[in-house]
Design a protein around this motif. Structure first.
Motif, PDB file in Angstrom:
ATOM      1  N   ARG A  53       0.866  -1.181   0.000  1.00 17.43           N
ATOM      2  CA  ARG A  53       0.000   0.000   0.000  1.00 17.43           C
ATOM      3  C   ARG A  53       0.900   1.227   0.000  1.00 17.43           C
ATOM      4  NH1 ARG A  53      -3.433  -0.545   5.293  1.00 17.43           N
ATOM      5  NH2 ARG A  53      -1.286  -0.650   6.019  1.00 17.43           N
ATOM      6  N   VAL A  54       0.391   2.301  -0.581  1.00 17.51           N
ATOM      7  CA  VAL A  54       1.149   3.546  -0.669  1.00 17.51           C
ATOM      8  C   VAL A  54       0.457   4.606   0.196  1.00 17.51           C
ATOM      9  CG1 VAL A  54      -0.028   4.279  -2.786  1.00 17.51           C
ATOM     10  CG2 VAL A  54       2.223   5.201  -2.256  1.00 17.51           C
ATOM     11  N   LEU A  55       1.259   5.395   0.895  1.00 16.63           N
ATOM     12  CA  LEU A  55       0.759   6.448   1.776  1.00 16.63           C
ATOM     13  C   LEU A  55       0.444   7.687   0.939  1.00 16.63           C
ATOM     14  CD1 LEU A  55       0.226   7.346   4.721  1.00 16.63           C
ATOM     15  CD2 LEU A  55       2.627   8.090   4.806  1.00 16.63           C
ATOM     16  N   LEU A  56      -0.842   8.062   0.890  1.00 14.50           N
ATOM     17  CA  LEU A  56      -1.279   9.197   0.081  1.00 14.50           C
ATOM     18  C   LEU A  56      -2.131  10.148   0.907  1.00 14.50           C
ATOM     19  CD1 LEU A  56      -2.363   7.347  -3.209  1.00 14.50           C
ATOM     20  CD2 LEU A  56      -0.196   8.536  -2.758  1.00 14.50           C
ATOM     21  N   ILE A  57      -2.197  11.378   0.419  1.00 14.66           N
ATOM     22  CA  ILE A  57      -3.081  12.366   1.038  1.00 14.66           C
ATOM     23  C   ILE A  57      -4.175  12.726   0.039  1.00 14.66           C
ATOM     24  CG2 ILE A  57      -1.333  13.260   2.626  1.00 14.66           C
ATOM     25  CD1 ILE A  57      -0.891  15.603   0.744  1.00 14.66           C
ATOM     26  N   TRP A  58      -5.386  12.885   0.551  1.00 14.19           N
ATOM     27  CA  TRP A  58      -6.539  13.293  -0.256  1.00 14.19           C
ATOM     28  C   TRP A  58      -6.751  14.768   0.019  1.00 14.19           C
ATOM     29  CZ3 TRP A  58      -9.462  11.624  -4.121  1.00 14.19           C
ATOM     30  CH2 TRP A  58     -10.730  12.177  -4.310  1.00 14.19           C
ATOM     31  N   GLU A  93       2.909  16.230   6.669  1.00 18.29           N
ATOM     32  CA  GLU A  93       1.625  16.124   5.972  1.00 18.29           C
ATOM     33  C   GLU A  93       0.826  14.880   6.336  1.00 18.29           C
ATOM     34  OE1 GLU A  93       2.117  16.669   1.755  1.00 18.29           O
ATOM     35  OE2 GLU A  93       2.961  18.680   2.023  1.00 18.29           O
ATOM     36  N   THR A  94       1.493  13.847   6.865  1.00 19.16           N
ATOM     37  CA  THR A  94       0.772  12.593   7.122  1.00 19.16           C
ATOM     38  C   THR A  94       0.779  12.143   8.576  1.00 19.16           C
ATOM     39  OG1 THR A  94       2.679  11.124   6.784  1.00 19.16           O
ATOM     40  CG2 THR A  94       1.410  11.783   4.811  1.00 19.16           C
ATOM     41  N   GLY A  95       1.770  12.588   9.349  1.00 21.85           N
ATOM     42  CA  GLY A  95       1.919  12.069  10.703  1.00 21.85           C
ATOM     43  C   GLY A  95       2.680  10.754  10.745  1.00 21.85           C
ATOM     44  N   TRP A  96       3.227  10.330   9.620  1.00 19.07           N
ATOM     45  CA  TRP A  96       4.022   9.100   9.531  1.00 19.07           C
ATOM     46  C   TRP A  96       5.469   9.476   9.221  1.00 19.07           C
ATOM     47  CZ3 TRP A  96       2.251   4.030  10.058  1.00 19.07           C
ATOM     48  CH2 TRP A  96       0.864   3.887  10.182  1.00 19.07           C
ATOM     49  N   ARG A  97       6.421   8.878   9.953  1.00 21.75           N
ATOM     50  CA  ARG A  97       7.843   9.085   9.687  1.00 21.75           C
ATOM     51  C   ARG A  97       8.304   7.982   8.742  1.00 21.75           C
ATOM     52  NH1 ARG A  97      10.477   9.744  14.839  1.00 21.75           N
ATOM     53  NH2 ARG A  97       9.743  11.883  14.557  1.00 21.75           N
ATOM     54  N   PRO A  98       8.778   8.350   7.543  1.00 28.17           N
ATOM     55  CA  PRO A  98       9.165   7.311   6.582  1.00 28.17           C
ATOM     56  C   PRO A  98      10.428   6.585   7.002  1.00 28.17           C
ATOM     57  CG  PRO A  98       9.777   9.462   5.750  1.00 28.17           C
ATOM     58  CD  PRO A  98       8.998   9.693   7.038  1.00 28.17           C
ATOM     59  N   GLY A  99      10.531   5.335   6.536  1.00 32.89           N
ATOM     60  CA  GLY A  99      11.764   4.584   6.711  1.00 32.89           C
ATOM     61  C   GLY A  99      12.853   5.216   5.856  1.00 32.89           C
ATOM     62  N   PRO A 100      14.009   4.574   5.775  1.00 33.57           N
ATOM     63  CA  PRO A 100      15.104   5.130   4.985  1.00 33.57           C
ATOM     64  C   PRO A 100      14.647   5.456   3.556  1.00 33.57           C
ATOM     65  CG  PRO A 100      15.857   3.234   6.234  1.00 33.57           C
ATOM     66  CD  PRO A 100      14.364   3.295   6.400  1.00 33.57           C
ATOM     67  N   LEU A 101      15.030   6.643   3.114  1.00 35.26           N
ATOM     68  CA  LEU A 101      14.635   7.109   1.784  1.00 35.26           C
ATOM     69  C   LEU A 101      15.753   6.858   0.783  1.00 35.26           C
ATOM     70  CD1 LEU A 101      13.049  10.498   2.848  1.00 35.26           C
ATOM     71  CD2 LEU A 101      11.821   8.533   1.939  1.00 35.26           C
ATOM     72  N   ARG A 102      15.359   6.462  -0.411  1.00 26.59           N
ATOM     73  CA  ARG A 102      16.311   6.313  -1.509  1.00 26.59           C
ATOM     74  C   ARG A 102      15.739   7.036  -2.729  1.00 26.59           C
ATOM     75  NH1 ARG A 102      13.691   1.335  -1.206  1.00 26.59           N
ATOM     76  NH2 ARG A 102      12.951   0.518  -3.208  1.00 26.59           N
ATOM     77  N   PRO A 103      16.587   7.577  -3.574  1.00 25.09           N
ATOM     78  CA  PRO A 103      16.098   8.326  -4.740  1.00 25.09           C
ATOM     79  C   PRO A 103      15.221   7.452  -5.634  1.00 25.09           C
ATOM     80  CG  PRO A 103      18.445   8.684  -4.440  1.00 25.09           C
ATOM     81  CD  PRO A 103      18.049   7.579  -3.496  1.00 25.09           C
ATOM     82  N   LEU A 104      14.112   8.027  -6.081  1.00 27.48           N
ATOM     83  CA  LEU A 104      13.213   7.341  -7.006  1.00 27.48           C
ATOM     84  C   LEU A 104      13.283   8.004  -8.376  1.00 27.48           C
ATOM     85  CD1 LEU A 104      11.004   5.148  -7.365  1.00 27.48           C
ATOM     86  CD2 LEU A 104       9.333   6.933  -6.813  1.00 27.48           C
ATOM     87  N   LEU A 105      13.004   9.316  -8.418  1.00 26.77           N
ATOM     88  CA  LEU A 105      13.085  10.042  -9.677  1.00 26.77           C
ATOM     89  C   LEU A 105      13.188  11.532  -9.435  1.00 26.77           C
ATOM     90  CD1 LEU A 105      10.107  11.499 -10.504  1.00 26.77           C
ATOM     91  CD2 LEU A 105       9.490   9.134 -10.771  1.00 26.77           C
ATOM     92  N   GLU A 135      -3.613  20.382   9.912  1.00 22.86           N
ATOM     93  CA  GLU A 135      -4.813  19.664   9.491  1.00 22.86           C
ATOM     94  C   GLU A 135      -5.338  20.140   8.151  1.00 22.86           C
ATOM     95  OE1 GLU A 135      -7.816  19.387  12.496  1.00 22.86           O
ATOM     96  OE2 GLU A 135      -6.335  18.971  14.058  1.00 22.86           O
ATOM     97  N   TRP A 136      -5.005  21.349   7.740  1.00 23.76           N
ATOM     98  CA  TRP A 136      -5.498  21.903   6.480  1.00 23.76           C
ATOM     99  C   TRP A 136      -4.782  21.343   5.257  1.00 23.76           C
ATOM    100  CZ3 TRP A 136      -1.464  24.207   4.106  1.00 23.76           C
ATOM    101  CH2 TRP A 136      -0.432  24.688   4.912  1.00 23.76           C
ATOM    102  N   GLU A 137      -3.692  20.616   5.448  1.00 25.30           N
ATOM    103  CA  GLU A 137      -2.949  20.050   4.303  1.00 25.30           C
ATOM    104  C   GLU A 137      -3.766  19.007   3.545  1.00 25.30           C
ATOM    105  OE1 GLU A 137      -0.019  20.561   2.839  1.00 25.30           O
ATOM    106  OE2 GLU A 137       1.274  21.521   4.293  1.00 25.30           O
ATOM    107  N   ALA A 138      -4.532  18.187   4.278  1.00 21.83           N
ATOM    108  CA  ALA A 138      -5.251  17.089   3.633  1.00 21.83           C
ATOM    109  C   ALA A 138      -6.540  16.786   4.379  1.00 21.83           C
ATOM    110  CB  ALA A 138      -4.374  15.845   3.589  1.00 21.83           C
ATOM    111  N   ALA A 139      -7.547  16.419   3.620  1.00 20.52           N
ATOM    112  CA  ALA A 139      -8.809  16.003   4.225  1.00 20.52           C
ATOM    113  C   ALA A 139      -8.691  14.585   4.772  1.00 20.52           C
ATOM    114  CB  ALA A 139      -9.943  16.078   3.201  1.00 20.52           C
ATOM    115  N   ARG A 140      -7.790  13.799   4.160  1.00 21.12           N
ATOM    116  CA  ARG A 140      -7.587  12.408   4.559  1.00 21.12           C
ATOM    117  C   ARG A 140      -6.155  11.992   4.308  1.00 21.12           C
ATOM    118  NH1 ARG A 140     -11.490   8.904   1.195  1.00 21.12           N
ATOM    119  NH2 ARG A 140     -10.066   7.188   1.465  1.00 21.12           N
TER     120      ARG A 140
END
Length: 174
Positions: A53-58, A93-105, A135-140
């Motif tokens: 699953r991918v973490l997204l904001i609505w 924006e999400t309240g989630w701290r991502p794991g190690p980041l690697r370049p995608l694009l 809270e104003w960044e995303a509805a979900r």
């Protein structure tokens, strides 16, 4: 066929953008009075969990008066490294701290009018640290199955250029 910029001047500048006018000479010698927008670079991340699953904001975009799913992304602050900005934006924006980041694009989503560069990273997993900072960044904020991404694009629920490019790129990896 390289276009030659003979001059460029600011028409309006503030903390968000610099609207400019350029005298551009075409290879055949004709001149264009071209407008462009200079913007700070941005960074974001595609965060995928172990359930694919991918973490997204609505969120709502008032400019187009539309709603859609987006990857968390925002402006890189002065002196900030893109990877640090991406991690900060995901958490804010999400309240989630991502794991190690690697370049995608790296993408320039509208390079015919702006020099905005978007650095997108990928993280496998994230840890919940609390509510989003604003809270104003995303509805979900939600974990969306990667298998739903093509359908959401087809239904017009994912339309932002950087989000489209990043998610389609991730889909080619799996």
């Amino acid at each position: 066929m390289r276009w030659q910029v003979n001059s460029e001047q600011s028409l309006h500048a503030d903390q968000w953008l610099d609207l400019r006018q350029a005298d551009v000479e075409l290879p055949d010698g004709r001149h264009l009075d071209h407008r462009l927008v200079r913007l700070a670079p941005a960074a974001g991340a595609v965060v995928v969990d172990d359930r694919r699953r991918v973490l997204l904001i609505w969120r709502h975009r008032f400019i187009t008066d539309s709603w859609g799913w987006e990857v968390p992304m925002g402006r890189i602050e002065a002196g900030e490294e893109p990877v640090v900005a991406a991690a900060r934006e995901v958490e804010e924006e999400t309240g989630w701290r991502p794991g190690p980041l690697r370049p995608l694009l790296r993408t320039e989503p509208n390079n015919g009018i702006t020099d905005s560069v978007h650095h997108v990273f990928r993280a496998d997993g994230a840890v919940r640290v609390g509510p989003p900072a604003d809270e104003w960044e995303a509805a979900r904020v939600d974990w969306v199955p990667l298998t739903d991404v093509r359908r959401l694009i087809g239904e017009g629920d994912i339309v932002g250029g950087t989000t489209l490019a990043a998610l389609l790129y991730v889909l080619t990896e799996v």
